[in-house]
Design a protein around this motif. Sequence first.
Motif, PDB file in Angstrom:
ATOM      1  N   LYS A  42      56.103 -70.732 -89.710  1.00  0.00           N
ATOM      2  CA  LYS A  42      56.555 -69.755 -88.726  1.00  0.00           C
ATOM      3  C   LYS A  42      57.366 -70.411 -87.622  1.00  0.00           C
ATOM      4  N   LEU A  43      56.945 -71.609 -87.203  1.00  0.00           N
ATOM      5  CA  LEU A  43      57.675 -72.324 -86.158  1.00  0.00           C
ATOM      6  C   LEU A  43      59.021 -72.819 -86.675  1.00  0.00           C
ATOM      7  N   ILE A  44      59.010 -73.420 -87.866  1.00  0.00           N
ATOM      8  CA  ILE A  44      60.241 -73.980 -88.425  1.00  0.00           C
ATOM      9  C   ILE A  44      61.255 -72.875 -88.723  1.00  0.00           C
ATOM     10  N   SER A  45      60.777 -71.697 -89.105  1.00  0.00           N
ATOM     11  CA  SER A  45      61.695 -70.596 -89.439  1.00  0.00           C
ATOM     12  C   SER A  45      62.497 -70.131 -88.234  1.00  0.00           C
ATOM     13  N   LEU A  46      62.045 -70.467 -87.029  1.00  0.00           N
ATOM     14  CA  LEU A  46      62.776 -70.097 -85.819  1.00  0.00           C
ATOM     15  C   LEU A  46      63.820 -71.135 -85.431  1.00  0.00           C
ATOM     16  N   LEU A  47      63.774 -72.312 -86.048  1.00  0.00           N
ATOM     17  CA  LEU A  47      64.699 -73.396 -85.723  1.00  0.00           C
ATOM     18  C   LEU A  47      66.017 -73.210 -86.479  1.00  0.00           C
ATOM     19  N   PRO A  48      67.082 -73.840 -85.997  1.00  0.00           N
ATOM     20  CA  PRO A  48      68.390 -73.655 -86.666  1.00  0.00           C
ATOM     21  C   PRO A  48      68.434 -74.223 -88.073  1.00  0.00           C
ATOM     22  N   PHE A  49      67.585 -75.207 -88.370  1.00  0.00           N
ATOM     23  CA  PHE A  49      67.627 -75.845 -89.689  1.00  0.00           C
ATOM     24  C   PHE A  49      67.213 -74.877 -90.796  1.00  0.00           C
ATOM     25  N   ALA A  50      66.351 -73.916 -90.472  1.00  0.00           N
ATOM     26  CA  ALA A  50      65.943 -72.918 -91.463  1.00  0.00           C
ATOM     27  C   ALA A  50      67.065 -71.951 -91.794  1.00  0.00           C
ATOM     28  N   SER A  51      68.112 -71.938 -90.978  1.00  0.00           N
ATOM     29  CA  SER A  51      69.256 -71.057 -91.223  1.00  0.00           C
ATOM     30  C   SER A  51      70.301 -71.697 -92.111  1.00  0.00           C
ATOM     31  N   MET A  52      70.010 -72.867 -92.647  1.00  0.00           N
ATOM     32  CA  MET A  52      70.964 -73.530 -93.530  1.00  0.00           C
ATOM     33  C   MET A  52      70.775 -73.031 -94.965  1.00  0.00           C
ATOM     34  N   GLN A  53      70.150 -73.797 -95.820  1.00  0.00           N
ATOM     35  CA  GLN A  53      69.994 -73.386 -97.216  1.00  0.00           C
ATOM     36  C   GLN A  53      68.796 -72.471 -97.439  1.00  0.00           C
ATOM     37  N   ASN A  54      67.831 -72.510 -96.556  1.00  0.00           N
ATOM     38  CA  ASN A  54      66.608 -71.743 -96.736  1.00  0.00           C
ATOM     39  C   ASN A  54      66.873 -70.246 -96.929  1.00  0.00           C
ATOM     40  N   VAL A  55      67.715 -69.681 -96.093  1.00  0.00           N
ATOM     41  CA  VAL A  55      67.947 -68.226 -96.132  1.00  0.00           C
ATOM     42  C   VAL A  55      68.684 -67.779 -97.399  1.00  0.00           C
ATOM     43  N   PRO A  56      69.875 -68.322 -97.704  1.00  0.00           N
ATOM     44  CA  PRO A  56      70.578 -67.825 -98.898  1.00  0.00           C
ATOM     45  C   PRO A  56      69.843 -68.098-100.203  1.00  0.00           C
ATOM     46  N   LEU A  57      69.202 -69.245-100.328  1.00  0.00           N
ATOM     47  CA  LEU A  57      68.529 -69.564-101.593  1.00  0.00           C
ATOM     48  C   LEU A  57      67.304 -68.693-101.805  1.00  0.00           C
ATOM     49  N   ARG A  58      66.594 -68.382-100.747  1.00  0.00           N
ATOM     50  CA  ARG A  58      65.423 -67.502-100.881  1.00  0.00           C
ATOM     51  C   ARG A  58      65.837 -66.054-101.117  1.00  0.00           C
ATOM     52  N   ILE A  59      66.963 -65.644-100.576  1.00  0.00           N
ATOM     53  CA  ILE A  59      67.467 -64.289-100.862  1.00  0.00           C
ATOM     54  C   ILE A  59      67.849 -64.180-102.335  1.00  0.00           C
ATOM     55  N   TYR A  60      68.536 -65.182-102.854  1.00  0.00           N
ATOM     56  CA  TYR A  60      68.958 -65.144-104.254  1.00  0.00           C
ATOM     57  C   TYR A  60      67.757 -65.172-105.201  1.00  0.00           C
ATOM     58  N   SER A  61      66.747 -65.982-104.869  1.00  0.00           N
ATOM     59  CA  SER A  61      65.576 -66.103-105.737  1.00  0.00           C
ATOM     60  C   SER A  61      64.570 -64.978-105.531  1.00  0.00           C
ATOM     61  N   CYS A  62      64.942 -63.943-104.737  1.00  0.00           N
ATOM     62  CA  CYS A  62      64.122 -62.749-104.496  1.00  0.00           C
ATOM     63  C   CYS A  62      62.827 -63.068-103.749  1.00  0.00           C
ATOM     64  N   ASP A  63      62.800 -64.167-103.023  1.00  0.00           N
ATOM     65  CA  ASP A  63      61.613 -64.533-102.246  1.00  0.00           C
ATOM     66  C   ASP A  63      61.699 -64.019-100.815  1.00  0.00           C
ATOM     67  N   LEU A  64      62.897 -63.587-100.395  1.00  0.00           N
ATOM     68  CA  LEU A  64      63.088 -63.105 -99.027  1.00  0.00           C
ATOM     69  C   LEU A  64      63.734 -61.724 -99.090  1.00  0.00           C
ATOM     70  N   SER A  65      63.061 -60.741 -98.518  1.00  0.00           N
ATOM     71  CA  SER A  65      63.580 -59.378 -98.580  1.00  0.00           C
ATOM     72  C   SER A  65      63.029 -58.570 -97.413  1.00  0.00           C
ATOM     73  N   GLY A  66      63.542 -57.332 -97.280  1.00  0.00           N
ATOM     74  CA  GLY A  66      63.033 -56.429 -96.261  1.00  0.00           C
ATOM     75  C   GLY A  66      63.321 -56.889 -94.842  1.00  0.00           C
ATOM     76  N   SER A  67      62.365 -56.630 -93.945  1.00  0.00           N
ATOM     77  CA  SER A  67      62.537 -56.968 -92.534  1.00  0.00           C
ATOM     78  C   SER A  67      62.614 -58.471 -92.314  1.00  0.00           C
ATOM     79  N   SER A  68      61.903 -59.237 -93.126  1.00  0.00           N
ATOM     80  CA  SER A  68      61.962 -60.699 -92.999  1.00  0.00           C
ATOM     81  C   SER A  68      63.370 -61.212 -93.278  1.00  0.00           C
ATOM     82  N   MET A  69      64.028 -60.615 -94.261  1.00  0.00           N
ATOM     83  CA  MET A  69      65.391 -61.003 -94.591  1.00  0.00           C
ATOM     84  C   MET A  69      66.350 -60.634 -93.458  1.00  0.00           C
TER      85      MET A  69
END
Length: 269
Positions: free
Chosen positions: A208-235
């Motif tokens: 939860k802490l790391i997800s607020l940092l800028p580093f989580a906005s690099m590969q974490n977001v697009p790769l999790r969206i593509y792999s269907c692990d991130l969706s809805g309000s979290s996305m």
Amino acid sequence: MEYRKYTAFFRLQFSMGLQYRTAAFAGIVTQFVWGILEILMFRAFYQTDASGFPMTFAAASTYVWMQQAFLALFMPWMMDNEIFSNIRDGNVSYELCRPVDLYQMWFVKNLASRLARAVLRCMPILVVAAFLPYPYGMTAPADLTSFLLFLFTLMTGLAVTVAICMLIYISAFFTLSPDGIRMAALCVIEFLSGAVIPLPFLPDNMRKLISLLPFASMQNVPLRIYSCDLSGSSMQHAVCLQLIWLLLLVTAGRQLTVLALRKVTLQGG
């Protein structure tokens, strides 16, 4: 027009990056082997107790293959050594004589360099991974909307990565050698961006802490969206954070550049 200068820098750097085909082939082979080893490692863990993991094995495999395919876009250690060399040797003085904005020029050149490397490497990995048997291969996104959002966040994540690297480049103006800052920053960025371990596998409080940092906005977001692990309000929350961090990082980089150029000490040159 002002933008034409930076478009020319982009085209030139992109064309230069496409020339390194032998290095790209070696990288493809290395990334295939590394991807297979990662997936086999995940399989060993999933065979113990699959119910205890935050991602399905198919999603984890997709994450790994997409990570390897677009490695050049997000890996912080793929930086332009020429920039560090120019600052250290004093040759940056030639860059300062040009009628261009130094920050914009370096930003555009880094974008082009990473895109060129990714273009050379991504397709063979994506094609082979798509034909691997389930769940070891790469699955398709949930729908067209998810795919389009993946493309958008992929480019935004790339821009965030370059913006973070720009801060490391500019920090070299304030040191005799950038090696210490560079090595420390790369180790931190690689772990916190999900390059070593996908962020969902980290403990909840840490994640939860790391997800607020800028580093989580690099590969974490697009790769999790593509792999269907991130969706809805979290996305939606993650995409908004991407845009906010991009704006903040670019603003900070430009301000730091202005501060660095107020009194430049050329070491050599």
